[in-house]
Design a protein around this motif. Structure first.
Motif, PDB file in Angstrom:
ATOM      1  N   ILE A  61      57.773  55.455  44.978  1.00  0.00           N
ATOM      2  CA  ILE A  61      57.000  54.516  45.782  1.00  0.00           C
ATOM      3  C   ILE A  61      57.517  53.101  45.575  1.00  0.00           C
ATOM      4  O   ILE A  61      58.124  52.787  44.559  1.00  0.00           O
ATOM      5  CB  ILE A  61      55.494  54.577  45.439  1.00  0.00           C
ATOM      6  CG1 ILE A  61      55.272  54.331  43.940  1.00  0.00           C
ATOM      7  CG2 ILE A  61      54.902  55.917  45.843  1.00  0.00           C
ATOM      8  CD1 ILE A  61      53.812  54.327  43.537  1.00  0.00           C
ATOM      9  N   ALA A  62      57.277  52.242  46.567  1.00  0.00           N
ATOM     10  CA  ALA A  62      57.614  50.820  46.472  1.00  0.00           C
ATOM     11  C   ALA A  62      56.374  50.036  46.094  1.00  0.00           C
ATOM     12  O   ALA A  62      55.298  50.237  46.666  1.00  0.00           O
ATOM     13  CB  ALA A  62      58.176  50.317  47.798  1.00  0.00           C
ATOM     14  N   ILE A  63      56.513  49.142  45.135  1.00  0.00           N
ATOM     15  CA  ILE A  63      55.421  48.274  44.708  1.00  0.00           C
ATOM     16  C   ILE A  63      55.598  46.875  45.280  1.00  0.00           C
ATOM     17  O   ILE A  63      54.635  46.222  45.672  1.00  0.00           O
ATOM     18  CB  ILE A  63      55.351  48.243  43.176  1.00  0.00           C
ATOM     19  CG1 ILE A  63      54.867  49.611  42.664  1.00  0.00           C
ATOM     20  CG2 ILE A  63      54.453  47.117  42.673  1.00  0.00           C
ATOM     21  CD1 ILE A  63      54.884  49.749  41.162  1.00  0.00           C
ATOM     22  N   SER A  64      56.831  46.414  45.326  1.00  0.00           N
ATOM     23  CA  SER A  64      57.161  45.120  45.920  1.00  0.00           C
ATOM     24  C   SER A  64      58.588  45.209  46.438  1.00  0.00           C
ATOM     25  O   SER A  64      59.210  46.276  46.394  1.00  0.00           O
ATOM     26  CB  SER A  64      57.028  43.992  44.884  1.00  0.00           C
ATOM     27  OG  SER A  64      58.089  44.064  43.952  1.00  0.00           O
ATOM     28  N   ALA A  65      59.117  44.079  46.886  1.00  0.00           N
ATOM     29  CA  ALA A  65      60.490  44.071  47.382  1.00  0.00           C
ATOM     30  C   ALA A  65      61.494  44.355  46.283  1.00  0.00           C
ATOM     31  O   ALA A  65      62.620  44.776  46.550  1.00  0.00           O
ATOM     32  CB  ALA A  65      60.799  42.725  48.036  1.00  0.00           C
ATOM     33  N   VAL A  66      61.099  44.163  45.020  1.00  0.00           N
ATOM     34  CA  VAL A  66      62.047  44.317  43.911  1.00  0.00           C
ATOM     35  C   VAL A  66      61.597  45.323  42.858  1.00  0.00           C
ATOM     36  O   VAL A  66      62.362  45.644  41.948  1.00  0.00           O
ATOM     37  CB  VAL A  66      62.326  42.958  43.227  1.00  0.00           C
ATOM     38  CG1 VAL A  66      63.051  42.015  44.186  1.00  0.00           C
ATOM     39  CG2 VAL A  66      61.041  42.321  42.701  1.00  0.00           C
ATOM     40  N   VAL A  67      60.367  45.806  42.932  1.00  0.00           N
ATOM     41  CA  VAL A  67      59.835  46.720  41.928  1.00  0.00           C
ATOM     42  C   VAL A  67      59.429  48.029  42.592  1.00  0.00           C
ATOM     43  O   VAL A  67      58.714  48.025  43.603  1.00  0.00           O
ATOM     44  CB  VAL A  67      58.613  46.132  41.197  1.00  0.00           C
ATOM     45  CG1 VAL A  67      58.143  47.082  40.088  1.00  0.00           C
ATOM     46  CG2 VAL A  67      58.942  44.763  40.613  1.00  0.00           C
ATOM     47  N   SER A  68      59.881  49.134  42.025  1.00  0.00           N
ATOM     48  CA  SER A  68      59.490  50.450  42.503  1.00  0.00           C
ATOM     49  C   SER A  68      58.940  51.250  41.335  1.00  0.00           C
ATOM     50  O   SER A  68      58.885  50.786  40.199  1.00  0.00           O
ATOM     51  CB  SER A  68      60.685  51.168  43.148  1.00  0.00           C
ATOM     52  OG  SER A  68      61.721  51.342  42.195  1.00  0.00           O
TER      53      SER A  68
END
Length: 331
Positions: free
Chosen positions: A54-61
């Motif tokens: 899953i994606a949490i933000s543009a830079v953190v998954s």
């Protein structure tokens, strides 16, 4: 006159060699020496645990794990945010050893695991791994109010809304990940989380704590390993003025904030008899108990084992005993 390649090498020499993983050059560039192995998210036939990325933000998954009793029972499950080790520098949420470990952890403990894929040093030095991990915790806690009440920058995760018990949120991690779990719990003491979520506890698996104080476990370690540990904080946090006595890596340093403010109610510290960082784990545990912190603490030591044994020999008896102890703590 030397060759062009020799001249270039002289102008930009290697300043930190962590072969076979990476090298750091004088100009700050990083050369990764081998490709990372990746295991896809899946339904694990051995444990029945299901996972997805899953994606949490543009830079953190992240990779999230749902145990087999989570989908149909209707009961809410504890949520464990897990931070991987690797010295802040290697591995990922998709690394085979970590994926196998977290399938086993989710199954043994009947918990939802959110394995955070924070950005790695040296390319992204401290505090980036902490900030990425905090962003993941903040995002996860935002699910406590339900989908209708939260304006997510990125997609919400249905497994968290449907199955997570936000009264039982834990942080856990091995090695550098244990360091992250501790530092996020310290941050949570002063920074509120969405929905009023509070941390129930933290699990520190062989946490990366180090310092200039001599210890017997460090003296007994392989000299090459000890030398790398002595240099590692400078590599991952080059801006640190205190070096190995930076409170972020040495929570017992003179300038470190009191452990009495640790922002959770329970702590489990796990170490191994032959780990170079063993004594730091014990000193942390003892300092926590003496600090005036009002929580409950436990420590567990694996006899005869070295750092990361549960990753390298996941089917061994010691790994099974460790999982049993963690499961009891999270129950």
């Amino acid at each position: 006159m030397g060759s062009l390649s020799a001249v270039a090498a002289d102008a930009n020499p290697v300043v930190d060699d962590y072969s076979p993983y990476f090298r750091v050059y004088k100009d700050g560039s990083v050369e990764r020496l081998r490709a990372e192995e990746h295991t896809p998210a899946s339904l694990d036939p051995r444990t029945g645990v299901e996972s997805k990325d899953i994606a949490i933000s543009a830079v953190v998954s992240a990779r999230i794990y749902l145990p087999p009793d989570g989908g149909d029972s209707g009961r809410k499950l504890p949520l464990v945010l897990y931070f991987r080790g690797g010295g802040f520098c290697v591995l990922s949420a998709a690394s085979p050893v970590l994926h196998a470990h977290l399938n086993a952890l989710a199954a043994a403990s009947s918990v939802i695991v959110l394995s955070v894929d924070y950005r790695r040093a040296p390319e992204h030095s401290i505090p980036v791994p902490y900030d990425d991990s905090w962003a993941a915790l903040h995002w996860a806690a935002s699910h406590s109010a339900g989908l209708a009440e939260i304006d997510f920058d990125f997609s919400p995760e249905s497994w968290l809304v449907e199955h997570a018990d936000f009264d039982k949120v834990y942080l856990a991690g091995d090695s550098a990940g244990g360091n992250i779990a501790h530092n996020l719990a310290m941050r949570a003491a002063t920074l509120p989380l969405p929905g009023g979520v509070k941390l129930a506890g933290i699990v520190l698996l062989e946490p990366y704590f180090w310092g200039t104080r001599p210890t017997a476990s460090a003296a007994a370690a392989d000299p090459v390993k000890r030398a790398r540990l002595d240099r590692l904080w400078r590599v991952v946090c080059p801006a640190s003025e205190a070096g190995n006595d930076d409170p972020l890596v040495n929570p017992l340093a003179a300038r470190a904030p009191s452990l009495a403010v640790l922002g959770c109610g329970r702590v489990l510290v796990c170490t191994a008899e032959r780990d170079a960082m063993r004594d730091w784990a014990w000193m942390y545990y003892e300092a926590l108990r003496e600090s005036g912190w009002r929580g409950e603490s436990e420590i567990y030591e694996a006899a005869g084992e070295d750092h990361g044994f549960y990753l390298h020999r996941p089917d061994g008896d010691c790994a099974a005993l460790l999982l049993k102890r963690i499961a009891a703590f999270l129950a």
